[in-house]
Design a protein around this motif. Structure first.
Motif, PDB file in Angstrom:
ATOM      1  N   SER A 177       0.839  -1.198   0.000  1.00 29.70           N
ATOM      2  CA  SER A 177       0.000   0.000   0.000  1.00 29.70           C
ATOM      3  C   SER A 177       0.871   1.243   0.000  1.00 29.70           C
ATOM      4  N   LEU A 178       0.363   2.279  -0.679  1.00 34.09           N
ATOM      5  CA  LEU A 178       1.057   3.555  -0.766  1.00 34.09           C
ATOM      6  C   LEU A 178       0.127   4.663  -0.311  1.00 34.09           C
ATOM      7  N   ASN A 179       0.695   5.668   0.295  1.00 38.53           N
ATOM      8  CA  ASN A 179      -0.078   6.836   0.717  1.00 38.53           C
ATOM      9  C   ASN A 179      -0.070   7.867  -0.412  1.00 38.53           C
ATOM     10  N   ALA A 180      -0.616   7.462  -1.558  1.00 42.24           N
ATOM     11  CA  ALA A 180      -0.700   8.330  -2.737  1.00 42.24           C
ATOM     12  C   ALA A 180      -1.948   7.908  -3.512  1.00 42.24           C
ATOM     13  N   PRO A 181      -2.589   8.857  -4.187  1.00 44.27           N
ATOM     14  CA  PRO A 181      -3.803   8.519  -4.937  1.00 44.27           C
ATOM     15  C   PRO A 181      -3.479   7.624  -6.143  1.00 44.27           C
ATOM     16  N   PRO A 182      -4.447   6.826  -6.572  1.00 42.60           N
ATOM     17  CA  PRO A 182      -4.217   5.908  -7.688  1.00 42.60           C
ATOM     18  C   PRO A 182      -3.698   6.588  -8.957  1.00 42.60           C
ATOM     19  N   ASN A 183      -4.138   7.800  -9.248  1.00 44.95           N
ATOM     20  CA  ASN A 183      -3.657   8.488 -10.456  1.00 44.95           C
ATOM     21  C   ASN A 183      -2.143   8.650 -10.442  1.00 44.95           C
ATOM     22  N   ARG A 184      -1.587   9.037  -9.303  1.00 50.86           N
ATOM     23  CA  ARG A 184      -0.136   9.225  -9.200  1.00 50.86           C
ATOM     24  C   ARG A 184       0.590   7.889  -9.269  1.00 50.86           C
ATOM     25  N   VAL A 185       0.029   6.878  -8.614  1.00 47.90           N
ATOM     26  CA  VAL A 185       0.653   5.557  -8.623  1.00 47.90           C
ATOM     27  C   VAL A 185       0.628   4.987 -10.046  1.00 47.90           C
ATOM     28  N   TRP A 186      -0.496   5.146 -10.742  1.00 48.10           N
ATOM     29  CA  TRP A 186      -0.611   4.669 -12.126  1.00 48.10           C
ATOM     30  C   TRP A 186       0.434   5.352 -13.016  1.00 48.10           C
ATOM     31  N   ALA A 187       0.543   6.655 -12.911  1.00 51.04           N
ATOM     32  CA  ALA A 187       1.521   7.388 -13.724  1.00 51.04           C
ATOM     33  C   ALA A 187       2.938   6.876 -13.456  1.00 51.04           C
ATOM     34  N   PHE A 188       3.239   6.587 -12.205  1.00 54.58           N
ATOM     35  CA  PHE A 188       4.556   6.095 -11.833  1.00 54.58           C
ATOM     36  C   PHE A 188       4.795   4.698 -12.405  1.00 54.58           C
ATOM     37  N   LEU A 189       3.838   3.791 -12.187  1.00 54.32           N
ATOM     38  CA  LEU A 189       4.017   2.394 -12.592  1.00 54.32           C
ATOM     39  C   LEU A 189       3.989   2.191 -14.102  1.00 54.32           C
ATOM     40  N   THR A 190       3.484   3.138 -14.844  1.00 53.55           N
ATOM     41  CA  THR A 190       3.479   3.008 -16.298  1.00 53.55           C
ATOM     42  C   THR A 190       4.608   3.820 -16.930  1.00 53.55           C
ATOM     43  N   ASP A 191       5.562   4.234 -16.123  1.00 50.01           N
ATOM     44  CA  ASP A 191       6.757   4.930 -16.602  1.00 50.01           C
ATOM     45  C   ASP A 191       7.973   4.027 -16.342  1.00 50.01           C
ATOM     46  N   PRO A 192       8.481   3.366 -17.385  1.00 53.21           N
ATOM     47  CA  PRO A 192       9.570   2.416 -17.162  1.00 53.21           C
ATOM     48  C   PRO A 192      10.821   3.047 -16.561  1.00 53.21           C
ATOM     49  N   TYR A 193      11.065   4.311 -16.835  1.00 51.38           N
ATOM     50  CA  TYR A 193      12.235   4.970 -16.270  1.00 51.38           C
ATOM     51  C   TYR A 193      12.089   5.119 -14.753  1.00 51.38           C
ATOM     52  N   GLN A 194      10.889   5.451 -14.291  1.00 53.95           N
ATOM     53  CA  GLN A 194      10.636   5.563 -12.849  1.00 53.95           C
ATOM     54  C   GLN A 194      10.747   4.193 -12.182  1.00 53.95           C
ATOM     55  N   VAL A 195      10.141   3.185 -12.794  1.00 54.11           N
ATOM     56  CA  VAL A 195      10.176   1.842 -12.219  1.00 54.11           C
ATOM     57  C   VAL A 195      11.615   1.344 -12.116  1.00 54.11           C
ATOM     58  N   ALA A 196      12.372   1.476 -13.202  1.00 58.17           N
ATOM     59  CA  ALA A 196      13.765   1.005 -13.186  1.00 58.17           C
ATOM     60  C   ALA A 196      14.591   1.725 -12.125  1.00 58.17           C
ATOM     61  N   SER A 197      14.275   3.004 -11.885  1.00 56.53           N
ATOM     62  CA  SER A 197      15.040   3.750 -10.882  1.00 56.53           C
ATOM     63  C   SER A 197      14.810   3.212  -9.469  1.00 56.53           C
ATOM     64  N   CYS A 198      13.774   2.412  -9.292  1.00 55.61           N
ATOM     65  CA  CYS A 198      13.469   1.838  -7.975  1.00 55.61           C
ATOM     66  C   CYS A 198      13.910   0.382  -7.849  1.00 55.61           C
ATOM     67  N   LEU A 199      14.415  -0.194  -8.926  1.00 60.06           N
ATOM     68  CA  LEU A 199      14.877  -1.583  -8.896  1.00 60.06           C
ATOM     69  C   LEU A 199      16.395  -1.603  -8.816  1.00 60.06           C
ATOM     70  N   PRO A 200      16.947  -2.185  -7.762  1.00 63.06           N
ATOM     71  CA  PRO A 200      18.401  -2.238  -7.635  1.00 63.06           C
ATOM     72  C   PRO A 200      19.032  -2.929  -8.846  1.00 63.06           C
ATOM     73  N   GLY A 201      20.008  -2.299  -9.458  1.00 64.25           N
ATOM     74  CA  GLY A 201      20.731  -2.888 -10.577  1.00 64.25           C
ATOM     75  C   GLY A 201      20.047  -2.796 -11.920  1.00 64.25           C
ATOM     76  N   ALA A 202      18.916  -2.087 -12.022  1.00 63.28           N
ATOM     77  CA  ALA A 202      18.169  -2.019 -13.282  1.00 63.28           C
ATOM     78  C   ALA A 202      18.332  -0.666 -13.960  1.00 63.28           C
ATOM     79  N   ALA A 203      18.225  -0.673 -15.289  1.00 62.85           N
ATOM     80  CA  ALA A 203      18.277   0.568 -16.067  1.00 62.85           C
ATOM     81  C   ALA A 203      17.531   0.378 -17.381  1.00 62.85           C
ATOM     82  N   ILE A 204      16.858   1.425 -17.821  1.00 63.01           N
ATOM     83  CA  ILE A 204      16.274   1.456 -19.159  1.00 63.01           C
ATOM     84  C   ILE A 204      17.336   2.076 -20.060  1.00 63.01           C
ATOM     85  N   VAL A 205      17.698   1.367 -21.138  1.00 58.24           N
ATOM     86  CA  VAL A 205      18.781   1.837 -21.998  1.00 58.24           C
ATOM     87  C   VAL A 205      18.311   2.223 -23.394  1.00 58.24           C
ATOM     88  N   GLY A 206      17.017   2.021 -23.682  1.00 53.92           N
ATOM     89  CA  GLY A 206      16.522   2.394 -24.994  1.00 53.92           C
ATOM     90  C   GLY A 206      15.022   2.230 -25.092  1.00 53.92           C
TER      91      GLY A 206
END
Length: 171
Positions: A8-37
């Motif tokens: 659970s997150l203390n953020a509204p679904p709109n903000r969470v959706w925008a975050f989770l559908t942005d691969p650059y944001q998601v990769a920045s939260c995964l240790p050792g991951a990067a979007i390269v193209g």
């Protein structure tokens, strides 16, 4: 192997959706991951390095959104990668769903993962343990990033998902 997680997150679904559908944001939260193209609006190239016990492997591959439903806050993506040393690979199908809950958002993620190579020899228990650790690190990093950006009053008050728009991101 199937893995399901919730947080659970203390953020509204709109903000969470925008975050989770942005691969650059998601990769920045995964240790050792990067979007390269970026191949197109739904397909991205990336890398990730994973350590299981004393063994580390680096993968290069792609992820692709196969379904995005902003009305229901549901997304599905597939990913595949090959060990850069040619000693195995991984395939994943992941479905995520958001649910408004107590002024915030509950995130449910269900993944089906197939692993070949050295990690496949380590057994399900160790792979699940490492997956849980990575997921917890991801959830903590995402929570921190969403908390660092203050809500606009309008966004917090909105209960409906955003209108569909062209995708420029990952879940």
């Amino acid at each position: 192997m199937k893995i399901e997680q919730k947080f659970s997150l203390n953020a509204p679904p709109n903000r969470v959706w925008a975050f989770l559908t942005d691969p650059y944001q998601v990769a920045s939260c995964l240790p050792g991951a990067a979007i390269v193209g970026k191949v197109d609006d739904r397909t991205y190239l990336g890398t990730i390095t994973v350590k299981v016990g004393p063994v580390a492997a680096s993968y290069k591959g792609q992820i692709r959104f196969v379904q995005l439903d902003p009305e229901r806050w549901e997304a599905e993506l597939v990913g595949q990668g090959q060990d850069i040393k040619g000693k195995g690979g991984a395939e994943m199908r992941m479905q995520s769903r958001l649910q408004p809950k107590d002024g915030g958002t509950e995130v449910t993620v269900a993944s089906e993962v197939n692993i070949s190579g050295i990690f496949a020899q380590m057994g399900r228990g160790m792979i699940e343990s490492v997956s849980n650790q990575i997921f917890q690190q991801f959830a903590a990093a995402m929570t921190q990033k969403l908390a660092a950006v203050p809500d606009s009053g309008q966004e917090a008050a909105r209960a409906a998902p955003p209108e569909a728009k062209p995708l420029d991101a990952l879940s």
